[in-house]
Design an enzyme around this catalytic site. Structure first.
Site, mmCIF file in Angstrom:
data_model
loop_
_atom_site.group_PDB
_atom_site.id
_atom_site.type_symbol
_atom_site.label_atom_id
_atom_site.label_comp_id
_atom_site.label_asym_id
_atom_site.label_seq_id
_atom_site.Cartn_x
_atom_site.Cartn_y
_atom_site.Cartn_z
ATOM 1 N N GLU A 159 -7.777 3.807 -14.881
ATOM 2 C CA GLU A 159 -8.391 5.041 -14.385
ATOM 3 C C GLU A 159 -7.416 6.185 -14.613
ATOM 4 O O GLU A 159 -6.279 6.156 -14.143
ATOM 5 C CB GLU A 159 -8.715 4.930 -12.893
ATOM 6 C CG GLU A 159 -9.841 3.938 -12.592
ATOM 7 C CD GLU A 159 -10.164 3.819 -11.098
ATOM 8 O OE1 GLU A 159 -11.036 3.002 -10.771
ATOM 9 O OE2 GLU A 159 -9.531 4.505 -10.265
ATOM 10 N N ASP A 181 -7.968 13.035 -1.756
ATOM 11 C CA ASP A 181 -6.668 12.466 -2.077
ATOM 12 C C ASP A 181 -5.608 12.728 -1.026
ATOM 13 O O ASP A 181 -5.564 13.787 -0.405
ATOM 14 C CB ASP A 181 -6.177 13.011 -3.429
ATOM 15 C CG ASP A 181 -6.919 12.349 -4.569
ATOM 16 O OD1 ASP A 181 -6.850 11.118 -4.670
ATOM 17 O OD2 ASP A 181 -7.587 13.066 -5.340
#
Ligand SMILES: Cc1ncc(COP(=O)(O)O)c(C=O)c1O
Lengths: 389, 259
Positions: free
Chosen positions: B49, B60
């Site tokens: 990824e 995040d």
């Protein structure tokens, strides 16, 4: 129209982990808001705690100068000093009904933070406020007020250290805390259903003002004007007037210094459509889709996006969106202080500035109603510095 | 079967846990970034990824956020990422997935992005701020070029919502282990078995567990039948690389893990 959209704008662009609390909020909204009991409790808080109804004030000196009638809707007279308390009392009450124990909030100028802290204290909820580190510095009086009202204030050092980063931090915190916590979003923007929810709670401004204008002048105003940050005071003022075709509606965005290359906060005028903070809206961004930092002398307008309903109202042509620059707002601030004895917030000064600066756009003899969204006490340090006092 | 599903199934048929490292584009530097991907590829990655940096990465935690800001400061753009992948087309045997927030894809143009990504050899996308409710346009654009839009579900995703994803998803399902953002944690949160069981009962696609993983022993706590088919690790890998250590060394700890 697709759920959560105003024309093509709005929506709900959030991590899947935030969908359940947003769906829960939507359900609670539809369950509690129409309830008489909820409305009565909220009305009681607004009236006996926050100080509604706020008056409309005619400005004789400036009206004479301008050649049209200038009226102000006095949200500056509310408890905690701005329209923000309309929304936080509504959301705090809703959070209680939902069984939540705590509120989190983002804040730019600190007005929404203070209003959330006050509502939380009043309704027995815990309160945590996320605030960009730059805003913590430039609005330090509000930080102290929040702390005195029992809120925890988290300065956010990430990114541009302003409102946009505070919203990121609050969204992250909400992911973990959603079971017990309501995110008391501060403006009519963000993911569905916040644009609807916040407008519902702010619409009292326009409802009152419309009736008051009738009562005092026997007619509707010819123009309604408000400053647009995320858009809550403006949509709150505009909502009742949108169906009144004779009323010209003007939103005012912050243009920053107005110098070439200046970062500004005029997303509708100068931005491009994109996705930020859960909504598809107009944004300040670069070609790669990275969000650009905004800038304004007024912390409450310093945001690179705008609520989706405003973008829709701009697209359909129902509302016109103009720009006022830092120096114009500072000038308007001084003129309102001197001529009328009213000390406006820098955010609200942008709305007044537009009217003063573009007086020729307003028909002579007409009635212009400006939403004075807040008072300027919080801005004393900045104003004295900017004006060299 | 979508190629990303094939990649996970292939590991599975060898009794292995499929490994999905996450690296932010341009990390740890523009020069070393592609070498890092190659090293991960040759040391057992089944799918890689690549993180597309965004100025406001709300899903995040601090490590990925910092990597994202550093990448932007170094001038990394989605266009540049696509060009680099295109230039190196065919060098990686792992499946390739771009993970990034909606706005950069939107500004690139969804149709154009899907076409360019397919041409560069990308197999799918993960868009953490695109719940099923908003995903039709992106999914259709990707599907037209054979790319999968990977479903992301978590501990608070109901069976009903999982089913909405199951009805349209391809590749694998990314199960988020925590009610939080990316970032390594010591132990798996207690709600993980529940969400894995729910996901198993709804999805026929392979299941990848992510957010918070740093070593395979964390999975030992799970009953056999609930073990995921793949593990995704990002923050712990980025920290390992930041400390000047070899990506292969990180992978070595995981390559023996059973599915
Ligand atoms: C007094 C005042 N007016 C306006 C705003 C701008 O927000 P909005 O556009 O949501 O009304 C703020 C924000 O802090 C404010 O404090």
């Amino acid at each position: 129209m697709k759920k959560g959209y105003f024309g093509e704008f709005g929506g709900c662009f959030v991590p899947e982990l935030l969908m359940p609390p947003l769906l829960e909020l939507d359900k609670a909204m539809r369950e509690f808001l129409p309830c008489t009991e909820f409305q009565q409790e909220l009305d009681d808080l607004l009236k006996n705690y926050a100080g509604r109804a706020t008056p409309i004030t005619f400005c004789p000196a400036l009206s004479k100068e301008l050649g049209f009638e200038l009226w102000l809707k006095r949200e500056d007279l509310l408890h905690t000093g701005a329209h923000k308390i309309n929304n936080t009392l509504g959301q705090a009450l809703l959070a209680k009904k939902m069984g939540k124990k705590a509120l989190i909030a983002e804040t730019g100028a600190g007005q929404h933070g203070v209003a959330t802290a006050a509502a939380a204290a009043r309704l027995g909820l815990e309160c945590t406020v996320y605030m960009g580190a730059e805003d913590v510095e430039r609005q330090s009086a509000n930080v102290r007020r929040m702390r005195l009202l029992g809120a925890k204030v988290h300065p956010i050092e990430n990114g541009s250290r302003t409102l946009k980063d505070a919203i990121n931090a609050a969204l992250r915190a909400w992911i973990s805390a959603q079971a017990t916590t309501h995110y008391c979003f501060g403006t009519a923007a963000g993911p569905w259903p916040f644009p609807d929810l916040v407008r519902e709670f702010q619409a009292v401004i326009g409802r009152e003002a419309r009736a008051q204008m009738f009562e005092r002048t026997g007619s509707l105003p010819d123009y309604v004007v408000a400053a647009v940050g995320g858009g809550s005071n403006a949509i709150g003022m505009f909502h009742a007037f949108v169906p009144d075709e004779s009323v010209n509606i003007v939103g005012v965005e912050a243009g920053g210094t107005g110098k070439p290359g200046c970062l500004h906060s005029a997303a509708i005028n100068i931005g491009r459509p994109g996705v930020l903070h859960g909504e598809y809206t107009m944004l300040l961004q670069d070609d790669d889709g990275q969000i650009l930092p905004s800038s304004s002398v007024s912390a409450g307008l310093d945001y690179p996006g705008v609520g989706p309903e405003h973008v829709h109202l701009a697209r359909t042509g129902r509302v016109r969106y103009g720009i006022a620059y830092d120096h114009e707002a500072l000038d308007a601030f001084q003129r309102l202080c001197m001529a009328e004895g009213i000390l406006p917030a820098l955010e609200s000064s942008h709305a007044v500035a537009y009217v003063l600066r573009h007086a020729d756009e307003f028909r002579p003899g007409s009635r212009v109603l400006v939403n004075l969204s807040g008072r300027g006490d919080k801005d004393m340090d900045i104003i004295e510095k900017e004006l060299g006092l | 079967m979508h190629i990303l599903e094939q990649k996970v199934r292939a590991a599975q048929s060898n009794g292995r846990l499929a490994l999905i490292p996450f690296v932010t584009a341009g990390f740890p530097s523009e020069d070393r970034y592609w070498d890092v991907l190659c090293e991960l590829d040759s040391s057992g990655a089944d799918i890689i990824e690549i993180g597309v940096p965004f100025s406001d990465p709300v899903a995040d935690g601090p490590v990925v956020e910092q990597a994202s800001h550093d990448a932007l400061a170094a001038g990394v753009t989605l266009r540049g990422i696509m060009q680099t992948i295109f230039r190196h087309k065919g060098e990686l045997k792992a499946g390739l997935v771009l993970m990034g927030y909606m706005n950069p894809f939107l500004q690139y143009g969804l149709e154009r992005f899907a076409r360019d990504a397919a041409e560069a050899g990308v197999h799918g996308c993960i868009v953490p701020d695109l719940p099923i409710d908003e995903s039709d346009g992106m999914r259709a654009a990707l599907k037209a070029h054979g790319l999968a839009l990977i479903a992301l579900v978590g501990p608070n995703t109901s069976k009903e919502r999982m089913q909405l994803y199951a009805d349209v998803s391809e590749g694998y399902v990314y199960v988020v282990s925590v009610m939080g953002t990316t970032g390594e944690r010591g132990a798996l949160p207690p709600e993980v078995p529940d969400v894995l069981a729910r996901a198993r009962s709804v999805f026929s696609l392979p299941i990848a567990l992510g957010f918070g993983l740093k070593n395979p022993r964390q999975l030992d706590a799970l009953p056999r039948e609930l073990r995921p088919d793949a593990a995704v690790f990002g923050s712990s890998l980025l920290r390992h690389i930041s400390a000047g250590r070899a990506p292969a060394e990180f992978m070595a700890a995981w390559t023996g893990a059973e599915s």
